[in-house]
Scaffold this motif. Structure first.
Motif, PDB file in Angstrom:
ATOM      1  N   VAL A 202      60.619  50.479  27.584  1.00 33.51           N
ATOM      2  CA  VAL A 202      59.326  50.541  28.305  1.00 33.51           C
ATOM      3  C   VAL A 202      59.172  49.695  29.092  1.00 33.51           C
ATOM      4  N   ILE A 203      58.464  49.925  30.371  1.00 30.83           N
ATOM      5  CA  ILE A 203      58.494  49.215  31.611  1.00 30.83           C
ATOM      6  C   ILE A 203      56.902  49.255  32.212  1.00 30.83           C
ATOM      7  N   ASP A 204      56.355  48.192  32.277  1.00 30.56           N
ATOM      8  CA  ASP A 204      55.022  48.219  33.155  1.00 30.56           C
ATOM      9  C   ASP A 204      55.309  48.865  34.730  1.00 30.56           C
ATOM     10  N   ASP A 205      54.113  48.928  35.592  1.00 31.96           N
ATOM     11  CA  ASP A 205      54.231  49.482  36.824  1.00 31.96           C
ATOM     12  C   ASP A 205      55.307  48.654  37.697  1.00 31.96           C
ATOM     13  N   SER A 206      55.779  47.447  37.452  1.00 25.81           N
ATOM     14  CA  SER A 206      56.492  46.792  38.254  1.00 25.81           C
ATOM     15  C   SER A 206      57.773  46.619  37.809  1.00 25.81           C
ATOM     16  N   GLY A 207      58.143  47.453  36.927  1.00 26.73           N
ATOM     17  CA  GLY A 207      59.605  47.515  36.456  1.00 26.73           C
ATOM     18  C   GLY A 207      60.069  46.493  35.423  1.00 26.73           C
ATOM     19  N   ASN A 208      59.097  45.715  35.053  1.00 26.74           N
ATOM     20  CA  ASN A 208      59.119  44.754  33.962  1.00 26.74           C
ATOM     21  C   ASN A 208      59.321  45.248  32.636  1.00 26.74           C
ATOM     22  N   ILE A 209      60.106  45.066  31.834  1.00 27.14           N
ATOM     23  CA  ILE A 209      60.440  45.583  30.383  1.00 27.14           C
ATOM     24  C   ILE A 209      59.224  44.738  29.579  1.00 27.14           C
ATOM     25  N   LEU A 210      58.587  45.602  28.739  1.00 18.08           N
ATOM     26  CA  LEU A 210      57.457  45.168  27.935  1.00 18.08           C
ATOM     27  C   LEU A 210      58.391  44.838  26.491  1.00 18.08           C
ATOM     28  N   ASP A 211      57.849  43.628  25.940  1.00 21.43           N
ATOM     29  CA  ASP A 211      58.387  43.198  24.669  1.00 21.43           C
ATOM     30  C   ASP A 211      58.053  44.165  23.543  1.00 21.43           C
ATOM     31  N   ASP A 212      58.409  44.052  22.338  1.00 24.97           N
ATOM     32  CA  ASP A 212      58.326  44.878  21.279  1.00 24.97           C
ATOM     33  C   ASP A 212      57.055  44.736  20.503  1.00 24.97           C
ATOM     34  N   SER A 213      56.058  44.575  21.288  1.00 19.67           N
ATOM     35  CA  SER A 213      54.652  44.097  20.613  1.00 19.67           C
ATOM     36  C   SER A 213      53.523  45.061  21.092  1.00 19.67           C
ATOM     37  N   GLU A 214      52.550  45.581  20.312  1.00 19.94           N
ATOM     38  CA  GLU A 214      51.715  46.347  20.633  1.00 19.94           C
ATOM     39  C   GLU A 214      50.372  45.488  21.100  1.00 19.94           C
ATOM     40  N   GLU A 215      50.334  44.359  21.044  1.00 19.89           N
ATOM     41  CA  GLU A 215      49.352  43.451  21.610  1.00 19.89           C
ATOM     42  C   GLU A 215      49.270  43.434  22.989  1.00 19.89           C
ATOM     43  N   ASN A 216      48.027  43.631  23.577  1.00 23.19           N
ATOM     44  CA  ASN A 216      47.937  43.409  25.173  1.00 23.19           C
ATOM     45  C   ASN A 216      48.887  44.220  25.987  1.00 23.19           C
ATOM     46  N   LEU A 217      48.793  45.694  25.338  1.00 22.92           N
ATOM     47  CA  LEU A 217      49.564  46.566  26.068  1.00 22.92           C
ATOM     48  C   LEU A 217      48.808  46.841  27.399  1.00 22.92           C
ATOM     49  N   PRO A 218      49.366  47.124  28.596  1.00 27.93           N
ATOM     50  CA  PRO A 218      48.577  47.448  29.775  1.00 27.93           C
ATOM     51  C   PRO A 218      48.247  49.160  29.573  1.00 27.93           C
ATOM     52  N   ASP A 219      47.153  49.520  30.314  1.00 26.16           N
ATOM     53  CA  ASP A 219      46.740  50.763  30.299  1.00 26.16           C
ATOM     54  C   ASP A 219      47.796  51.830  30.746  1.00 26.16           C
ATOM     55  N   THR A 220      48.455  51.307  31.788  1.00 28.62           N
ATOM     56  CA  THR A 220      49.573  52.310  32.181  1.00 28.62           C
ATOM     57  C   THR A 220      50.946  51.686  32.126  1.00 28.62           C
ATOM     58  N   TYR A 221      51.840  52.342  31.405  1.00 28.88           N
ATOM     59  CA  TYR A 221      53.305  51.952  31.209  1.00 28.88           C
ATOM     60  C   TYR A 221      53.826  53.293  31.223  1.00 28.88           C
ATOM     61  N   HIS A 222      55.197  53.151  31.049  1.00 28.31           N
ATOM     62  CA  HIS A 222      56.257  54.069  31.068  1.00 28.31           C
ATOM     63  C   HIS A 222      57.317  54.064  30.368  1.00 28.31           C
ATOM     64  N   ILE A 223      57.577  55.186  29.640  1.00 31.78           N
ATOM     65  CA  ILE A 223      58.954  55.134  28.921  1.00 31.78           C
ATOM     66  C   ILE A 223      60.066  55.591  29.804  1.00 31.78           C
ATOM     67  N   VAL A 224      60.951  54.816  29.743  1.00 36.46           N
ATOM     68  CA  VAL A 224      62.295  55.293  30.808  1.00 36.46           C
ATOM     69  C   VAL A 224      63.546  55.429  29.403  1.00 36.46           C
ATOM     70  N   THR A 225      64.140  56.375  29.993  1.00 43.43           N
ATOM     71  CA  THR A 225      65.263  57.048  29.181  1.00 43.43           C
ATOM     72  C   THR A 225      66.604  56.828  30.228  1.00 43.43           C
ATOM     73  N   SER A 226      67.665  56.404  29.374  1.00 47.87           N
ATOM     74  CA  SER A 226      69.102  56.598  29.996  1.00 47.87           C
ATOM     75  C   SER A 226      69.590  57.867  29.334  1.00 47.87           C
ATOM     76  N   SER A 227      70.328  58.848  30.059  1.00 45.23           N
ATOM     77  CA  SER A 227      70.654  60.041  29.534  1.00 45.23           C
ATOM     78  C   SER A 227      72.212  60.208  30.454  1.00 45.23           C
ATOM     79  N   VAL A 228      73.011  60.893  29.474  1.00 36.50           N
ATOM     80  CA  VAL A 228      74.033  61.408  30.199  1.00 36.50           C
ATOM     81  C   VAL A 228      74.429  62.936  30.335  1.00 36.50           C
ATOM     82  N   MET A 229      74.883  63.570  31.333  1.00 38.80           N
ATOM     83  CA  MET A 229      75.287  64.845  31.526  1.00 38.80           C
ATOM     84  C   MET A 229      76.802  64.859  31.372  1.00 38.80           C
TER      85      MET A 229
END
Length: 265
Positions: free
Chosen positions: A104-131
């Motif tokens: 999980v990253i914020d808008d600036s690409g910083n990884i969020l720690d594994d805590s639900e406290e103080n979540l930003p309103d907007t964040y993103h789940i990033v996935t790594s995939s293989v083809m």
């Protein structure tokens, strides 16, 4: 309202991210490289028979299909994408690869720690995939390399797939003020106004969205047509900068509800 069969039959929604080439400066490269290398999501890299993709799976927002991804609901599902299939055009009979990890990253690409406290309103789940690149069938080999060429030319997109078994209503007034309304016996008449079930997405001047609950991300597809421009796919050094329009800012403390149907998206 006679919508039971329609709700259960509405089995897919596309959340699309465009693949775009990027040339980072050195500071961006070092920052994002350090962040990504700190996660387990990018393990087992550099195998010659695999093609690697990093992409934004989902953003906490109200998307163009009027489906709403609340920050708390998405947070609960943040670890579910891993090991799920990567297919072509949402065809489960045409598997291209699989998702290997997520973070999980914020808008600036910083990884969020594994805590639900103080979540930003907007964040993103990033996935790594293989083809998968190695095939014995010559036609599959040719197709795979054509798909890779299309990805690197920015002509392909990735579309999210998720399961959910309940939803509430997201309400937006003309002045932009937003709130949620629990789906109950009294409010369920609003379902027929949702775009997902054939409505206009508007009721008495209010925009109505479907706020998904109890989400499990179940894969993603490589697709040709974009459905949501608010999310992009990037190479492993690119920070993700999301538009502010459509981000959730008033979707805290979503009331719980008992699921009455099992819908797939």
């Amino acid at each position: 309202d006679g919508l039971e069969e329609t709700i259960q039959a509405n089995a897919s929604v596309a959340y699309v991210s465009q693949l775009r080439p990027f040339s980072p400066d050195e500071s961006q490269r070092l920052k994002i490289k350090a962040s990504l290398e700190s996660t387990k999501a990018n393990s087992n890299k550099d195998q010659s028979d695999l093609y690697y993709i990093d992409s934004v799976l989902v953003t906490t927002c109200w998307n163009n299909n009027d489906d709403v991804f609340d920050k708390n609901q998405v947070w609960s599902a943040r670890k579910t994408p891993e090991d799920k299939p990567f297919n072509l055009e949402h065809d489960e009979h045409d598997i291209l690869g699989h998702i290997t990890g997520n973070w999980v990253i914020d808008d600036s690409g910083n990884i969020l720690d594994d805590s639900e406290e103080n979540l930003p309103d907007t964040y993103h789940i990033v996935t790594s995939s293989v083809m998968y690149k190695h095939w014995t069938d010559p036609e599959l080999i040719v197709r795979t390399y054509k798909l890779i060429e299309s990805i690197e030319a920015g002509e392909k997109f990735v579309s999210m797939e998720c399961l959910f078994n309940d939803f509430d209503y997201a309400i937006k007034a003309e002045d932009g003020a937003m709130h949620t309304l629990a789906r109950t016996a009294e409010s369920a008449f609003l379902t027929k106004h949702l775009r997902a079930y054939g409505g206009t997405g508007v009721y008495q001047g209010y925009k109505i969205g479907r706020l998904l609950k109890n989400i499990a991300f179940c894969g993603h597809g490589l697709v040709a047509k974009p459905a949501n421009p608010s999310s992009i796919i990037f190479d492993k050094f690119k920070p993700f900068i999301a538009p502010t329009e459509g981000s959730l800012q008033m979707f805290d403390n979503i009331p719980s509800a008992v699921a009455k149907d099992s819908s797939e998206e």
